[in-house]
Write an enzyme that holds these catalytic residues in place. Structure first.
Site, short mmCIF file in Angstrom:
data_model
loop_
_atom_site.label_atom_id
_atom_site.label_comp_id
_atom_site.label_asym_id
_atom_site.label_seq_id
_atom_site.Cartn_x
_atom_site.Cartn_y
_atom_site.Cartn_z
N GLY A 19 0.86 -1.19 0.00
CA GLY A 19 0.00 0.00 0.00
C GLY A 19 0.89 1.23 0.00
O GLY A 19 2.11 1.12 0.16
N SER A 21 2.61 4.97 0.96
CA SER A 21 3.19 5.55 2.17
C SER A 21 2.07 6.22 2.96
O SER A 21 1.24 6.93 2.37
CB SER A 21 4.27 6.58 1.76
OG SER A 21 4.90 7.09 2.90
N SER A 26 2.94 -0.05 8.46
CA SER A 26 3.86 -0.28 9.60
C SER A 26 3.07 -0.43 10.90
O SER A 26 3.39 -1.29 11.73
CB SER A 26 4.84 0.89 9.75
OG SER A 26 5.60 1.00 8.58
N SER A 93 5.91 -1.72 -2.21
CA SER A 93 5.88 -2.69 -3.33
C SER A 93 4.82 -2.31 -4.37
O SER A 93 3.81 -2.99 -4.50
CB SER A 93 5.69 -4.13 -2.83
OG SER A 93 4.85 -4.26 -1.74
S1 ADX Z 1 9.35 0.32 -2.03
O1 ADX Z 1 8.69 1.11 -3.10
O2 ADX Z 1 10.71 -0.07 -2.43
O3 ADX Z 1 8.54 -0.82 -1.62
P1 ADX Z 1 9.72 0.94 0.76
O4 ADX Z 1 8.46 0.43 1.33
O5 ADX Z 1 10.95 0.13 0.91
O6 ADX Z 1 9.47 1.31 -0.81
O7 ADX Z 1 10.06 2.38 1.38
C1 ADX Z 1 9.04 3.36 1.40
C2 ADX Z 1 9.31 4.42 2.45
O8 ADX Z 1 10.45 5.18 2.07
C3 ADX Z 1 8.17 5.40 2.56
O9 ADX Z 1 7.25 5.03 3.57
C4 ADX Z 1 8.84 6.71 2.86
O10 ADX Z 1 8.99 6.87 4.27
C5 ADX Z 1 10.22 6.57 2.29
N1 ADX Z 1 10.43 7.24 0.97
C6 ADX Z 1 11.44 8.10 0.71
N2 ADX Z 1 11.43 8.48 -0.57
C7 ADX Z 1 10.38 7.84 -1.18
C8 ADX Z 1 9.87 7.81 -2.50
N3 ADX Z 1 10.41 8.52 -3.49
N4 ADX Z 1 8.79 7.04 -2.75
C9 ADX Z 1 8.23 6.32 -1.75
N5 ADX Z 1 8.67 6.30 -0.48
C10 ADX Z 1 9.75 7.05 -0.18
#
Ligand code: ADX
Length: 204
Positions: A19, A21, A26, A93
């Site tokens: 889902g 941010s 979490s 994801s």
């Molecule tokens: S994922 O896209 O690779 O699955 P992941 O869940 O590890 O991302 O990390 C997301 C977290 O990184 C967000 O909750 C936010 O706090 C932080 N973040 C920093 N920059 C970005 C970005 N450009 N896009 C999304 N999340 C970001």
């Protein structure tokens, strides 16, 4: 534990929360792990934000880096699962390929895809880390939902609507699903057998 219950066991599973941010991943992951541990089950959280401070600190948010980030998360989750843990991952994801790849690494028999379905407007209103505001000001590029897409799962194993459900209710939903799918097994004490309330309510 209920005295009618002799034991609650699991041979391992991965609950893959996906889902945007601010969707609540979490928070739900922590509450779920806490609840599972109160049943004396082994459980752990694998949080994208936390893993990005260590194991994945060399990775950013390009398509290729997200793919690598999630590949590593899936492998760590698979290791925990093999040891009998319920590993609860909390990562955006954003692409179906990320989740399919995780399912392939972990094995479809133990992979549970849970869509934390919180609309962008709600996530943006919550903005717990102030990141949406910064992304809208152009300070963060490729921010999911702003400069980078989130493609919702078409057929998740479970969908949670956090805008009208409490964290505890979301946790209940996941636990019911884990029981109904056999990832958590409940053995009644001798002579005490009675279908658990969730099975009576939801069927097997
Ligand atoms: S994922 O896209 O690779 O699955 P992941 O869940 O590890 O991302 O990390 C997301 C977290 O990184 C967000 O909750 C936010 O706090 C932080 N973040 C920093 N920059 C970005 C970005 N450009 N896009 C999304 N999340 C970001």
């Amino acid at each position: 534990m209920d005295r009618a219950v002799e034991s609650i066991t699991s041979s391992g599973a991965v609950v893959w929360l996906t889902g945007m941010s601010g969707a609540g991943k979490s928070t739900i992951a922590r509450a779920l792990v806490h609840r599972l541990q109160t049943f004396a089950l082994r459980a752990t959280t694998l949080d994208g934000d936390v893993l990005r401070t260590g194991l994945n600190s060399d990775l950013g948010f390009s398509e290729a880096e997200r793919t690598e980030n999630l590949r590593r998360v899936a492998h760590v989750a698979a290791l925990f699962c093999k040891e009998g843990f319920i590993a609860v991952t909390a990562t955006i994801s954003p692409e179906p390929e990320h989740r399919q790849n995780a399912r392939r690494i972990i094995g479809s028999g133990t992979f549970v895809e849970v869509f934390v379905d919180t609309p962008l407007e709600v996530c943006e209103q919550r903005d717990p880390k102030g990141l949406y505001r910064r992304a809208r000001r152009g300070e963060i590029s490729q921010f999911t939902g702003v400069g980078s897409p989130y493609h919702a799962p078409a057929h998740p194993d479970l969908t949670l609507h956090t805008e009208n459900s409490s964290v505890e209710r979301c946790v209940d939903g996941i636990i019911e699903h884990l029981i109904c799918e056999g990832h958590i097994r409940i053995r009644p004490a001798a002579g005490q057998w009675r279908e658990p309330a969730y099975v009576r309510a939801h069927g097997r």
